[in-house]
Design a protein around this motif. Structure first.
Motif, PDB file in Angstrom:
ATOM      1  N   ARG A 110       6.674  39.109  36.487  1.00  6.72           N
ATOM      2  CA  ARG A 110       7.052  39.043  38.052  1.00  6.72           C
ATOM      3  C   ARG A 110       7.349  37.590  38.125  1.00  6.72           C
ATOM      4  NH1 ARG A 110       1.737  41.264  40.519  1.00  6.72           N
ATOM      5  NH2 ARG A 110       1.471  41.389  38.473  1.00  6.72           N
ATOM      6  N   VAL A 111       6.720  36.722  37.625  1.00  4.39           N
ATOM      7  CA  VAL A 111       6.954  34.970  37.682  1.00  4.39           C
ATOM      8  C   VAL A 111       8.154  34.469  37.574  1.00  4.39           C
ATOM      9  CG1 VAL A 111       5.118  34.353  38.370  1.00  4.39           C
ATOM     10  CG2 VAL A 111       5.327  34.366  36.228  1.00  4.39           C
ATOM     11  N   SER A 112       8.445  35.937  35.759  1.00  8.21           N
ATOM     12  CA  SER A 112       9.536  36.315  35.638  1.00  8.21           C
ATOM     13  C   SER A 112      10.015  34.475  34.937  1.00  8.21           C
ATOM     14  CB  SER A 112      10.416  36.187  36.436  1.00  8.21           C
ATOM     15  OG  SER A 112      11.807  35.726  36.348  1.00  8.21           O
ATOM     16  N   LYS A 113       9.782  34.118  34.307  1.00  6.60           N
ATOM     17  CA  LYS A 113       9.636  32.886  33.616  1.00  6.60           C
ATOM     18  C   LYS A 113      10.206  33.596  31.752  1.00  6.60           C
ATOM     19  CE  LYS A 113       5.574  29.748  34.882  1.00  6.60           C
ATOM     20  NZ  LYS A 113       4.053  30.952  34.241  1.00  6.60           N
ATOM     21  N   PRO A 114      11.874  33.219  32.125  1.00  9.02           N
ATOM     22  CA  PRO A 114      11.825  33.831  31.421  1.00  9.02           C
ATOM     23  C   PRO A 114      11.525  32.907  29.785  1.00  9.02           C
ATOM     24  CG  PRO A 114      13.891  32.708  32.794  1.00  9.02           C
ATOM     25  CD  PRO A 114      12.526  32.179  32.837  1.00  9.02           C
ATOM     26  N   ALA A 115      11.051  31.884  29.577  1.00  8.60           N
ATOM     27  CA  ALA A 115      10.631  31.543  28.474  1.00  8.60           C
ATOM     28  C   ALA A 115       9.537  32.879  27.808  1.00  8.60           C
ATOM     29  CB  ALA A 115      10.088  30.124  28.380  1.00  8.60           C
ATOM     30  N   ALA A 116       8.700  32.679  28.951  1.00  8.29           N
ATOM     31  CA  ALA A 116       7.528  33.851  28.320  1.00  8.29           C
ATOM     32  C   ALA A 116       8.107  34.964  28.076  1.00  8.29           C
ATOM     33  CB  ALA A 116       6.390  33.564  29.507  1.00  8.29           C
ATOM     34  N   LEU A 117       9.403  35.686  28.347  1.00  9.23           N
ATOM     35  CA  LEU A 117      10.010  36.679  28.146  1.00  9.23           C
ATOM     36  C   LEU A 117      10.294  36.829  26.587  1.00  9.23           C
ATOM     37  CD1 LEU A 117       9.626  39.557  29.275  1.00  9.23           C
ATOM     38  CD2 LEU A 117      12.197  38.650  29.837  1.00  9.23           C
ATOM     39  N   VAL A 118      10.937  35.622  26.739  1.00 10.70           N
ATOM     40  CA  VAL A 118      11.077  35.615  25.165  1.00 10.70           C
ATOM     41  C   VAL A 118       9.662  35.331  23.656  1.00 10.70           C
ATOM     42  CG1 VAL A 118      12.628  33.654  23.850  1.00 10.70           C
ATOM     43  CG2 VAL A 118      13.686  34.555  26.050  1.00 10.70           C
ATOM     44  N   ARG A 119       9.426  34.444  24.389  1.00 17.18           N
ATOM     45  CA  ARG A 119       7.728  34.860  23.742  1.00 17.18           C
ATOM     46  C   ARG A 119       7.963  36.016  23.316  1.00 17.18           C
ATOM     47  NH1 ARG A 119       6.090  29.623  26.298  1.00 17.18           N
ATOM     48  NH2 ARG A 119       4.990  31.751  27.569  1.00 17.18           N
ATOM     49  N   ALA A 120       7.119  37.044  24.427  1.00  8.61           N
ATOM     50  CA  ALA A 120       6.359  37.947  24.123  1.00  8.61           C
ATOM     51  C   ALA A 120       7.446  38.842  22.920  1.00  8.61           C
ATOM     52  CB  ALA A 120       6.314  38.938  25.277  1.00  8.61           C
ATOM     53  N   PHE A 121       8.945  38.572  23.239  1.00  6.77           N
ATOM     54  CA  PHE A 121       9.773  39.407  22.493  1.00  6.77           C
ATOM     55  C   PHE A 121       9.469  38.853  21.185  1.00  6.77           C
ATOM     56  CE2 PHE A 121      12.130  41.547  25.976  1.00  6.77           C
ATOM     57  CZ  PHE A 121      12.192  42.504  26.156  1.00  6.77           C
ATOM     58  N   LYS A 122       8.549  37.857  21.051  1.00  7.53           N
ATOM     59  CA  LYS A 122       9.496  37.290  19.562  1.00  7.53           C
ATOM     60  C   LYS A 122       7.873  37.618  18.669  1.00  7.53           C
ATOM     61  CE  LYS A 122      11.960  33.089  19.076  1.00  7.53           C
ATOM     62  NZ  LYS A 122      11.893  31.784  19.520  1.00  7.53           N
ATOM     63  N   ALA A 123       6.935  37.621  19.444  1.00  7.38           N
ATOM     64  CA  ALA A 123       5.866  37.740  19.430  1.00  7.38           C
ATOM     65  C   ALA A 123       5.786  40.078  18.922  1.00  7.38           C
ATOM     66  CB  ALA A 123       4.901  38.012  19.987  1.00  7.38           C
ATOM     67  N   LEU A 124       6.645  40.304  19.376  1.00  7.69           N
ATOM     68  CA  LEU A 124       6.857  41.916  19.378  1.00  7.69           C
ATOM     69  C   LEU A 124       7.446  42.023  18.122  1.00  7.69           C
ATOM     70  CD1 LEU A 124       7.969  43.815  22.684  1.00  7.69           C
ATOM     71  CD2 LEU A 124       6.059  44.389  21.030  1.00  7.69           C
ATOM     72  N   ASP A 125       8.131  41.344  18.067  1.00 11.97           N
ATOM     73  CA  ASP A 125       9.456  42.054  16.917  1.00 11.97           C
ATOM     74  C   ASP A 125       8.458  41.514  15.480  1.00 11.97           C
ATOM     75  OD1 ASP A 125      11.646  42.557  17.515  1.00 11.97           O
ATOM     76  OD2 ASP A 125      12.726  40.676  18.108  1.00 11.97           O
ATOM     77  N   LYS A 126       7.207  40.516  15.559  1.00  9.64           N
ATOM     78  CA  LYS A 126       7.124  40.253  13.958  1.00  9.64           C
ATOM     79  C   LYS A 126       5.721  41.935  13.886  1.00  9.64           C
ATOM     80  CE  LYS A 126       5.884  35.604  14.672  1.00  9.64           C
ATOM     81  NZ  LYS A 126       4.223  34.580  15.536  1.00  9.64           N
ATOM     82  N   GLU A 127       5.665  42.423  15.148  1.00  6.73           N
ATOM     83  CA  GLU A 127       4.577  42.946  14.747  1.00  6.73           C
ATOM     84  C   GLU A 127       5.198  43.900  13.770  1.00  6.73           C
ATOM     85  OE1 GLU A 127       3.275  45.497  18.102  1.00  6.73           O
ATOM     86  OE2 GLU A 127       2.526  44.035  18.721  1.00  6.73           O
ATOM     87  N   LEU A 128       4.480  44.993  13.100  1.00  2.00           N
ATOM     88  CA  LEU A 128       5.358  46.548  12.009  1.00  2.00           C
ATOM     89  C   LEU A 128       6.334  47.025  13.282  1.00  2.00           C
ATOM     90  CD1 LEU A 128       2.262  47.913  10.546  1.00  2.00           C
ATOM     91  CD2 LEU A 128       3.426  46.659   9.082  1.00  2.00           C
ATOM     92  N   PRO A 129       7.383  47.608  12.250  1.00  2.92           N
ATOM     93  CA  PRO A 129       8.199  48.351  12.432  1.00  2.92           C
ATOM     94  C   PRO A 129       8.100  49.927  13.219  1.00  2.92           C
ATOM     95  CG  PRO A 129       8.426  47.961  10.178  1.00  2.92           C
ATOM     96  CD  PRO A 129       7.832  46.916  10.972  1.00  2.92           C
ATOM     97  N   GLY A 227      -0.838  37.134  28.437  1.00  9.78           N
ATOM     98  CA  GLY A 227       0.507  37.326  27.038  1.00  9.78           C
ATOM     99  C   GLY A 227       0.573  38.008  26.779  1.00  9.78           C
ATOM    100  N   GLU A 228      -1.039  38.595  26.158  1.00  8.12           N
ATOM    101  CA  GLU A 228      -1.113  40.083  25.796  1.00  8.12           C
ATOM    102  C   GLU A 228      -0.752  41.128  26.774  1.00  8.12           C
ATOM    103  OE1 GLU A 228      -5.339  39.973  25.576  1.00  8.12           O
ATOM    104  OE2 GLU A 228      -5.208  41.013  23.088  1.00  8.12           O
ATOM    105  N   ARG A 229      -0.721  41.107  28.123  1.00 10.16           N
ATOM    106  CA  ARG A 229      -0.779  42.348  28.973  1.00 10.16           C
ATOM    107  C   ARG A 229       0.772  41.931  28.588  1.00 10.16           C
ATOM    108  NH1 ARG A 229      -1.302  43.380  35.040  1.00 10.16           N
ATOM    109  NH2 ARG A 229      -0.250  45.053  34.848  1.00 10.16           N
ATOM    110  N   MET A 230       1.457  41.246  28.827  1.00  9.99           N
ATOM    111  CA  MET A 230       2.647  41.114  28.734  1.00  9.99           C
ATOM    112  C   MET A 230       3.112  42.073  27.658  1.00  9.99           C
ATOM    113  SD  MET A 230       5.574  39.669  30.576  1.00  9.99           S
ATOM    114  CE  MET A 230       7.304  39.173  30.147  1.00  9.99           C
TER     115      MET A 230
END
Ligand code: ADP
Ligand code: ZN
Ligand code: ZN
Length: 675
Positions: A110-129, A227-230
């Protein structure tokens, strides 16, 4: 240049959408679409809203029309299904859509910081497929479990299923094996599992993770860091997480491939949100299943009367697990101790103390249940009658002895314990009644060598401390556990052979008509913590001892007989006779003001706005705890035997209420659970 008008829902109490102009930066800019998030100016601030529609024109004069700042393009738009869910919840609970939908999204989005979003996606990609739904360590299901799992897996379309299984009957195993089959059957299917409390989530979460080692599981509950929630929300929204496990707020998560919903302990009061949007996660989950045309499983040892009623009428399919799953584990024997005959000392009768002693000698665990925290609910002066009233509320300040404080449980006011009576100076002030701290003290005096642990909201204030405490019980480092409803639910304590219910009677005479339903469920649940394994050689048979002045009460008779069906039948009869839910639909208008008159005046005005056939508008009354933190509170109950009639009344009533000019703060609650 591409240009559109974007209609945006914002998190405000205003019940309409806001128009903004969107102008493409270049010729190949993609036009916004419904379901995307848009950053827009709002007054002096920038906020994130939800795109509801994209159109060519607007009535807003062009001088006043402001521009969209940015469209959130990193995530796929929210689906029509999700927007429908929010629209339904908004309509049903009489709130603007923006106020429902936007708080469902993680704050970082909601605060829409693109950086936070990009970080969250990176963390996601590290998880198992995470694509293998194969479950490990699978026990063979018992026959009844098998039938239940099959019924869930074979259900076609919208299929609400009430899984009524006694405590320890292996409902979790049914959920897991049905989940496995759903996930195996469709390569991108997602399953949502709802649980009542955060403190139950880690146990189930770790067992789900270990049973599905190659499957991404996302948890959603209010205890997560942003961060976790995101990350977890994104995992659900992008379909990476095939299992979404969460508390009530998870029901509003975006889960595009949702194929099965499971609601564990569906009767639990914590599925009802008690502030802000006061929704029932159970009801919304059933609605969501209907909308998606998928099965929804409602599991409980003590179903809510609402769900039971649906089971009786055939609207819900009923499945039964009548026996405990572990070999030779049996339901504990329940005994009532008549406190008129066996006088309690310091709150304990002799039979209860003897039973605890026996467990101590045999190295087994006991659990003493008392749903009242603190040392004593009130401090009194015997010479002048002074009571420790809260100066800001119509309630007493509770004595908290270890903390050396008087605390109001309603407004959180804290004061030191007075050395002498504020009115007459008497230095001998007495605690009246008993809370968990006093029970703990009494047990320590009787059993100085026992390892005693109290688990309640006071002893578990620090993050992680509840889990640490529960872990030590599981490791066998505790002989006697004292707890409130926090310990009653779900836990699989293996070494526990005795449950003592210290003082359950107050709930029998509550003004709240749901109190007996809750008490029954609590007693069955907490009693169900005992005897979860087979009786050991030379060990005790598991038992539940209930101290009561009313051993003849039918509620206790039903608990002794482990007879939910009988209790539910009697309760439904009572509710039908008294025209209470589930035979009546209710809404509650609450008003808060500096003076009680002010609150009541507003409600009288509200009550006189509309007359409607089939709608009963009751007299406005002060709430039971009338004053909290110096605010006076009153309520107006509106009822109807027809849900559609009540809904259509509310739809007309709300705009008229909003038009009343008043300083009174008010809110409407649909399907209130405590009145
Ligand atoms: P419930 O949720 O109905 O209270 P649980 O799912 O916690 O019950 O199961 C109680 C216990 O029974 C757990 O220890 C679980 O591992 C065990 N259990 C469940 N199903 C089986 C089975 N088919 N065979 C052996 N043990 C089982
Ligand atoms: Zn006094
Ligand atoms: Zn107070």
């Amino acid at each position: 240049m591409l240009q559109f008008i974007v209609q945006v829902a914002l998190d405000t109490p205003l019940d309409f959408y806001f128009d903004y102009r969107w102008v493409g930066e270049s010729a190949d800019s993609k036009a916004p679409v419904r379901g995307q998030l848009a950053r827009v100016p709002f007054g002096q601030r920038e906020v994130v809203g939800l795109v509801m529609a994209v159109k060519e024109s607007t009535d807003v004069p062009s001088g006043k029309l402001r521009d969209v700042i940015a469209i959130q393009e990193h995530i796929t738009p929210l689906t029509e299904d999700w927007l429908d869910l929010c629209a339904f919840a908004a309509g049903y609970y009489q709130r603007p859509l923006g106020e429902v939908a936007l708080p469902c999204l993680p704050k970082n989005l909601r605060v829409s910081k693109p950086a936070a979003l990009v970080r969250a996606f990176k963390a996601l990609d590290k998880e198992l497929p995470a694509h293998s739904p194969v479950m490990v360590n699978k026990p063979a299901l018992h026959e009844a479990q098998c039938k239940a799992a099959e019924a869930i897996v074979n259900a076609q379309g919208f299929a609400p299923i009430l899984l009524h299984g006694v405590t320890g009957s292996g409902k979790t195993e049914v959920y897991l094996q049905a989940t496995e089959q759903f996930l195996a059957h469709t390569h991108d299917a997602q399953v949502m599992i709802l649980v009542p409390e955060i403190n139950l989530t880690p146990q189930l979460e770790s067992s789900i993770r270990s049973r599905f080692p190659n499957m991404a599981v996302a948890t959603l509950h209010s205890g997560l860091a942003e961060g976790e929630r995101m990350r977890n929300w994104l995992a659900a929204h992008t379909g990476r997480a095939r299992i979404v496990l969460g508390t009530r707020l998870a029901v509003l998560a975006s889960i595009p491939k949702l194929s099965l919903i499971i609601i564990d302990e569906e009767h639990d009061p914590s599925y009802k949100q008690q502030e802000g949007l006061r929704y029932s996660a159970r009801d919304l989950a059933v609605w969501r299943a209907r909308q998606l045309n998928i099965p929804v499983v409602l599991g409980s040892a003590t179903p809510s009367v609402e769900s039971w009623q649906h089971g009786q009428s055939g609207r819900y399919q009923r499945l039964e697990l009548r026996e405990r799953a572990v070999k030779d584990a049996v339901l504990p024997a329940v005994r009532l101790i008549d406190t008129e005959k066996e006088r309690p000392q310091d709150g304990f009768t002799a039979p209860l103390i003897n039973a605890v002693k026996l467990r101590l000698e045999r190295g087994e665990q006991s659990l003493l249940f008392l749903n009242r925290r603190g040392y004593a609910p009130v401090l009194v002066c015997d010479s002048c009658g002074w009571l420790s009233n809260c100066m800001r509320c119509t309630s007493f300040m509770v004595l908290h002895k270890p903390e050396r404080r008087l605390r109001c449980h309603h407004c959180s006011l804290e004061l030191p314990i007075p050395r002498s009576c504020p009115t007459c100076g008497n230095t001998d002030l007495q605690p009246l009644g008993r809370g968990t701290q006093r029970i703990e003290e009494g047990l320590q005096q009787r059993f100085p060598d026992a390892r005693i642990l109290r688990i309640d909201a006071d002893s578990t204030r620090l993050k992680g401390s509840a889990q640490a405490a529960l872990d030590s019980v599981h490791r066998g480092e505790v002989d006697i556990l004292i707890g409130t409803q926090m310990v009653a639910k779900g836990h699989d304590f293996q070494g526990l052979t005795l449950v003592g219910i210290v003082n359950p009677d107050t709930a029998l005479f509550s003004h709240d008509y749901r109190a007996s339903e809750r008490l029954f469920a609590q007693l069955m649940q907490v009693g169900g913590r005992a005897g979860r394994t087979a009786q050991k050689e030379g060990g005790s048979a598991s038992e539940v001892l209930i101290q009561t002045r009313y051993p003849q009460h039918p509620l206790y008779a039903a608990v002794v007989a482990h007879d939910y069906d009988r209790f539910a039948a009697a309760l439904l009869e009572e509710r039908r006779y008294a025209a209470l839910p589930p035979f009546m639909y209710q809404s509650l208008l609450r008003a808060e003001a500096r003076s009680l008159e002010g609150a009541l005046d507003f409600l009288h005005q509200a009550a006189s706005l509309l007359q409607c056939p089939h709608i009963v508008i009751n007299e406005p009354i002060p709430m039971t705890v009338t004053r909290v933190a110096n605010v006076e509170r009153a309520q107006l109950l509106v009822e109807s035997a027809s849900r559609p009639a009540l809904q259509s009344f509310l739809k007309t009533w709300m705009p008229e209420l909003r038009a009343i000019k008043t300083s009174v703060k008010w809110q409407l609650e649909v399907d209130p659970v405590s009145i």
